[in-house]
Enzyme design. Sequence first.
Site, PDB file in Angstrom:
ATOM      1  N   ASP A 534       0.843  -1.197   0.000  1.00 39.04           N
ATOM      2  CA  ASP A 534       0.000   0.000   0.000  1.00 39.04           C
ATOM      3  C   ASP A 534       0.875   1.242   0.000  1.00 39.04           C
ATOM      4  OD1 ASP A 534       0.597   0.732   2.867  1.00 39.04           O
ATOM      5  OD2 ASP A 534      -0.347  -1.215   3.208  1.00 39.04           O
ATOM      6  N   GLU A 614      21.210 -22.867 -18.334  1.00 41.78           N
ATOM      7  CA  GLU A 614      20.388 -21.966 -17.498  1.00 41.78           C
ATOM      8  C   GLU A 614      21.261 -20.864 -16.889  1.00 41.78           C
ATOM      9  OE1 GLU A 614      16.680 -24.657 -15.856  1.00 41.78           O
ATOM     10  OE2 GLU A 614      18.656 -25.044 -15.021  1.00 41.78           O
TER      11      GLU A 614
END
Length: 726
Positions: A534, A614
């Site tokens: 928030d 990877e």
Amino acid sequence: MIQYDAERRTLTLHTRSTSYQMKIDATGVLLHTYYGEKLRKGDLSRLICPEDRGFSPNPDEVGLDRTWSLDTQPQEYSSSGVGDFRQPALEADLADGSHIVDLRYVGHTVADGKYALEGLPAFYDEGVAAQTLTVELRDKCSGLTVELLYGVLEEYDMITRAVRVRNDGAAPVQLTRVASACLDFFTGDWDFITLGGAYAREREPVRTTLTQGVHTVGSVRGSSSHQQNPFLVLCDRDATEDTGCCWAMALVYSGNFQATVEHTQFHETRMTMGIHPFHFCWRLEPGESFTAPEAAMVFSRQGLGHMSRMFHRAIRLNLCRGPWKDARRPILINNWEATLFDFDADKIYSIAQAASKVGVEMMVMDDGWFGQRNDDFGGLGDWNVNQEKLPGGLAPLAERIKGLGMKFGIWVEPEMVNENSDLYRAHPDWAFQAPGRPVTRGRYQLVLDLTRAEVRQYILDNLRTMLKSADISYVKWDMNRSLTDVWSAGLPAERQGEVYHRFVLGVYEILEALHQEFPQLLIEGCSGGGGRFDCGMLYYTPQIWCSDNTDAMDRLRIQYGTSYCYPCCTMGAHVSAVPNGLTHRSTPFHTRGVVAAAGTFGYELDLNELSPEELEEVAHQIAAFRNYWDVVMRGDYYRLTDPFRHECFCAWMHVSPDRTRAVVSVVQTQRHANPVRPLLRMKGLDPDKDYLVEGKVYGGDELMYAGLALPFLDECQAVQYQIKEV
Ligand code: DGJ
């Protein structure tokens, strides 16, 4: 700009493209007459259309005029108990037992710069033009005085609001509701959008057609919550990403909140937002005052996309603080998903070592480094290093990691305590528990009573000691349960209704002290993922872990919903291992990188377990991110598709402010046999510029109006284009 027209008694606030108007009525009631596209002039109270309405009572001062009623007047900050039957902004239990509050205008002032709120987060005006309007209203009978504060941030088309209530009467008053903002509209054949969700599914946009009645969302969990977010949009029914009117409001607060839209008998609309009245009761002795948190409002006539971009800029530059707010954050690796609690210094070092070789810049040691924290049954509250795991404390490990050329970060959860901890054994009363009642556990832990100064001091002292004990550049501040048993041994019975809010003020106080004392420290907020994402937290922590769900496909939705209000640079996002721990889905490494690069970007796995291919991809992802991070962080963000609709791919893009560069990301969400042609129309480019895309030159107009043909991708595959003006 703030204008007062003394003759018409109107107060008009102008931002770059919006206007907001109030009018002081002859009765002294402050009416709200307009919020929308910028107007040059006018008194919009002409739209009120007085009418004798049945069952809409009339105040004494209008005499026999049956056309004037608080029930039908658009109000700036609604009273209660005197004829307005819609949602009140302010409610109080007065000393005589009545609950009536009738607010009338007393005066107003205009000042340069934007107000700040003591002890509460708020947007600030550094580097931008801003003004403050303060309007004073009073309930004559009780002496309750209300100061309505307005901050005008012209450049962002943002108007902020906050409220101070002062008891100028002779007797104590109990405030039971103090909305931060109340916004009345004459009309409202609209939709409203909220951000719902759940743990691991945070901030899913919910769009609902407004119908007569009171529609409300909120949190009573003590934090802003995974389930609802303190953000609300009203918009035209046909508003899209690029068209239509949108009025959005975000609360700069991290505790219980309520957001309400009321659609009335006459199809008018009232929007309110503020602290949730659930168990809220704030006692004001004569002379005392209470400040309600800030609400920030944005109006957009160009759809939801523009609305979001206004919030993004304002949050990034004038809500987030400190040296990190606009700087590239270190690319980090976090051990949580790789090890959970099962690690020691050597394990952390080995993860860091592998990561340092491919360019990762910071090692973050997650939960489990302190006290007897070998699982989630114990240890919280004891912020002393577990010497079995980390012999010699934090400094030796931090130094070894520094030796790899990396920074060191650490996890804490300061608001909590386990019963199995030295802290709880010494101070059982420091945890919330109501007298005579058993405790309610969440993740086997209890919540510390941060309303008490000695508890805050304990936390701050421990954090200080920890931060000074080693070279720590980053802290992940977690909070892993909702509040229950909310009762404080430090407050008298008549003040127990203040505990929820005082808890949040306590969190803010500690975070503010850290911000002042360790200004270089980067703090990432977290609450079991994104349970406290928030505007309040963003004032102290410029990034927040977006979700514990790191599955790239689910993250598309979570980051999409989060972007309605919050900028990408605030969203903690990491590449994690597959199959994903929560969804059991496997997605390509490249896709996970593309999705994480739309946030703060980092890793959450053990690179020692990756294949050479990877690892090469990791090095490539990092090099690419270093190249375009500023476009993601500082650029304008465009949602190109909606991952909640059954489209075949999810796409978004970031465009640099000067529109010379862009990053376009696409993830295939579904693949069907014999698929339709995947065309992508871009946004935000300069139609008159030419851009280089994958070695070919296209006009910005072409890319936006005709589009680009995407390759036929398999499900979960991704493609990313870095675009440059030629
Ligand atoms: C919840 C967080 O969201 C996770 O990332 C991790 O830090 C755990 N808590 C640790 O307990």
